[in-house]
Design an enzyme around this catalytic site. Structure first.
Site, PDB file in Angstrom:
ATOM      1  N   TYR A 120      -0.650  -0.832  14.665  1.00  0.00           N
ATOM      2  CA  TYR A 120      -1.476  -0.955  13.469  1.00  0.00           C
ATOM      3  C   TYR A 120      -1.001  -0.011  12.371  1.00  0.00           C
ATOM      4  O   TYR A 120      -0.928   1.189  12.573  1.00  0.00           O
ATOM      5  CB  TYR A 120      -2.946  -0.657  13.789  1.00  0.00           C
ATOM      6  CG  TYR A 120      -3.819  -0.826  12.570  1.00  0.00           C
ATOM      7  CD1 TYR A 120      -4.104  -2.096  12.104  1.00  0.00           C
ATOM      8  CD2 TYR A 120      -4.294   0.262  11.875  1.00  0.00           C
ATOM      9  CE1 TYR A 120      -4.860  -2.272  10.965  1.00  0.00           C
ATOM     10  CE2 TYR A 120      -5.066   0.093  10.735  1.00  0.00           C
ATOM     11  CZ  TYR A 120      -5.340  -1.184  10.287  1.00  0.00           C
ATOM     12  OH  TYR A 120      -6.079  -1.346   9.154  1.00  0.00           O
TER      13      TYR A 120
ATOM     14  N   LYS B 258      -3.917  -3.345   7.570  1.00  0.00           N
ATOM     15  CA  LYS B 258      -3.847  -4.804   7.616  1.00  0.00           C
ATOM     16  C   LYS B 258      -2.853  -5.286   6.583  1.00  0.00           C
ATOM     17  O   LYS B 258      -2.410  -4.544   5.723  1.00  0.00           O
ATOM     18  CB  LYS B 258      -5.217  -5.423   7.377  1.00  0.00           C
ATOM     19  CG  LYS B 258      -6.034  -5.545   8.648  1.00  0.00           C
ATOM     20  CD  LYS B 258      -5.749  -6.830   9.413  1.00  0.00           C
ATOM     21  CE  LYS B 258      -6.577  -6.823  10.692  1.00  0.00           C
ATOM     22  NZ  LYS B 258      -5.976  -7.516  11.808  1.00  0.00           N
TER      23      LYS B 258
ATOM     24  N   ASP C  11       0.882  -1.168   0.000  1.00  0.00           N
ATOM     25  CA  ASP C  11       0.000   0.000   0.000  1.00  0.00           C
ATOM     26  C   ASP C  11       0.920   1.218   0.000  1.00  0.00           C
ATOM     27  O   ASP C  11       1.641   1.455   0.965  1.00  0.00           O
ATOM     28  CB  ASP C  11      -0.883  -0.056   1.250  1.00  0.00           C
ATOM     29  CG  ASP C  11      -1.816   1.144   1.372  1.00  0.00           C
ATOM     30  OD1 ASP C  11      -1.555   2.185   0.731  1.00  0.00           O
ATOM     31  OD2 ASP C  11      -2.790   1.036   2.132  1.00  0.00           O
TER      32      ASP C  11
HETATM   33  C1  F6R Z   1      -8.243  -0.662   6.934  1.00  0.00           C
HETATM   34  C2  F6R Z   1      -8.090   0.659   6.334  1.00  0.00           C
HETATM   35  C3  F6R Z   1      -9.065   1.730   6.674  1.00  0.00           C
HETATM   36  C4  F6R Z   1      -8.475   2.705   7.680  1.00  0.00           C
HETATM   37  C5  F6R Z   1      -9.498   3.794   8.068  1.00  0.00           C
HETATM   38  C6  F6R Z   1      -8.904   4.821   9.010  1.00  0.00           C
HETATM   39  O1  F6R Z   1      -7.238  -1.507   6.515  1.00  0.00           O
HETATM   40  O2  F6R Z   1      -7.166   0.911   5.593  1.00  0.00           O
HETATM   41  O3  F6R Z   1     -10.274   1.193   7.134  1.00  0.00           O
HETATM   42  O4  F6R Z   1      -8.044   2.016   8.821  1.00  0.00           O
HETATM   43  O5  F6R Z   1      -9.947   4.445   6.905  1.00  0.00           O
HETATM   44  O6  F6R Z   1      -7.761   5.334   8.411  1.00  0.00           O
HETATM   45  P1  F6R Z   1      -6.907   6.543   9.046  1.00  0.00           P
HETATM   46  O7  F6R Z   1      -6.574   6.137  10.457  1.00  0.00           O
HETATM   47  O8  F6R Z   1      -5.730   6.604   8.139  1.00  0.00           O
HETATM   48  O9  F6R Z   1      -7.781   7.749   8.982  1.00  0.00           O
HETATM   49 MG    MG Z   2      -4.098   2.268   2.909  1.00  0.00          MG
HETATM   50 MG    MG Z   3      -5.078  -2.425   1.759  1.00  0.00          MG
END
Ligand code: F6R
Ligand code: MG
Ligand code: MG
Length: 386
Positions: free
Chosen positions: A228, A231, A11
């Site tokens: 975290y 994932k 990613d």
């Molecule tokens: C799960 C994912 C999204 C983010 C969510 C919060 O793998 O990528 O669900 O966890 O959008 O993202 P932040 O913390 O970057 O605002």
């Molecule tokens: Mg991402």
């Molecule tokens: Mg992803």
């Protein structure tokens, strides 16, 4: 001469939050790989994406964990990250956890599944990539492909499948693994892989001749980074036909959108929805988790294809069920079992929230009776008004 298939994903930032890879990022990665092909580092490549993950599919003659190939992939991710940064894409360079690259992407954020094979006269393979989930998401389908005769007719009918397969199961917390044989140890295998957050099928071998049949990228990003960081959206390579499961047997388990961990904030269970690449853009509650499957023929280390295998109305029902399950489980909101259990939530930002509540806990017997703020007169007064 052997052929190696290397599928490496990361990613590196995405468009409108964590939902899809920008075409310019894909183009930047393709340019780097095209250059690598011209220079003879790789024989062929195909660039795709699942959700916010950029997926590089490469074939070459250099074997697994090859420095030149991994460097090429790293450079492709770096170039794509540059574009992400220029465009202000979200979480640019998310999975590139370290700048200290030393020839192998393992442990640095990107996930790699690699397989070195002697090509059969015709070599069909299926490349899977999933977004908003974890490597253990492939446990259930892999078990069904290689050990469940109700899924794979070849286990009953074809003598080369009939003797069964060996599963390599890795304990991702202890960094240890074990080889177990199916069908003899089927129940023991299930005893482990039914905990997909910890025990992950990494490879499957044909017992007949020891040939590799499947390989999964098992990196767990949160165990690498200690927190975290998205994932560890996994990729997988599976060989098909002529003594391996048929393409249809490999895809069949995905007709059941089983529950996997991931989804919103990597913190929720949800159904794994099989989709064509054009629909690999998880938006509802950042999901539900998606899986794509691309079919290729490998010929003289060249990639012929792909065919977008879930682009088939026969998987419409699975998508519909996934949508129904989505409606149902979403109504649990922040409650388990939609939200993951506390051991898995350790790697999210939830502990920070819980931390500040810690000091407010007292022994139950010391908890005060709540103070009554208004006198009992109040209800009396109301009565008077009646
Ligand atoms: C799960 C994912 C999204 C983010 C969510 C919060 O793998 O990528 O669900 O966890 O959008 O993202 P932040 O913390 O970057 O605002
Ligand atoms: Mg991402
Ligand atoms: Mg992803």
């Amino acid at each position: 001469e052997k052929t190696t298939i290397s599928v490496i994903k990361a990613d590196i930032g995405s468009l409108a939050g964590h939902h899809t890879v920008h075409p310019d990022c894909m183009a930047a990665a393709s340019r780097v790989l095209a250059e690598g092909k011209r220079e003879g580092v790789i024989e062929d490549f195909y660039v795709t994406h699942v959700g916010d993950d950029l997926v590089l599919i490469m074939t070459h003659r250099k074997g697994k964990d090859n420095k030149d190939v991994h460097t090429l992939a790293w450079n492709a991710f770096k170039e794509a990250t540059k574009v992400s940064k220029e465009l202000g894409l979200y979480a640019a360079g998310q999975d590139l956890l370290s700048d200290a690259f030393s020839g192998n992407v393992r442990g640095l954020g990107p996930a790699a599944a690699e397989m070195e094979i002697v090509e059969r006269p015709s070599e069909p393979i299926v490349i899977f990539a999933a977004d908003k989930t974890e490597p253990g998401a492939f446990n259930l389908p892999l078990f069904r492909i290689f050990a469940d005769p109700f899924n794979t007719a070849g286990l009953v009918i074809d003598p080369r499948l009939h003797i069964g397969f060996t599963f390599e199961v890795v304990d991702v917390f202890e960094d240890k693994g074990v080889h177990m044989n199916s069908p003899e140890e089927m129940y023991d295998i299930l005893a482990l892989i039914g905990t997909p957050s910890r025990y992950v099928i990494r490879r499957v071998f044909r017992k007949d001749d020891g040939r590799i049949a499947a390989v999964v990228a098992v990196e767990r990003l949160n165990l690498i980074a200690g927190k975290y960081v998205g994932k560890d959206d996994p990729v997988m390579i599976v060989r098909a036909q002529s003594g391996f499961p048929a393409v249809g047997e490999i895809l069949e388990p995905f007709a059941f959108p089983h529950m996997v961990a991931g989804w919103m904030r990597g913190s929720h269970f949800g159904p794994l929805m099989p989709v064509p690449v054009r629909d690999a853009r998880p938006t509802r509650f950042d999901g539900p988790p998606r899986v794509i499957a691309l079919g290729f023929q490998v010929k003289d280390a060249k990639l012929i294809g792909p065919s977008d295998l879930f682009d088939d109305p026969a998987f419409d029902k699975a998508r519909q069920v996934a949508n129904e399950v989505t409606d149902y489980i979403r109504r649990h909101g922040p409650f388990m079992p939609h939200r993951l259990d506390p051991s898995e939530m350790e790697y999210t930002t939830l502990p920070q929230v819980l931390e500040k509540l810690k000091d407010r806990f007292k022994p139950v017997k010391d908890l005060p009776e709540p103070k009554i703020k208004h006198s009992e007169m109040l209800s009396g007064t109301e009565e008077a008004h009646d």
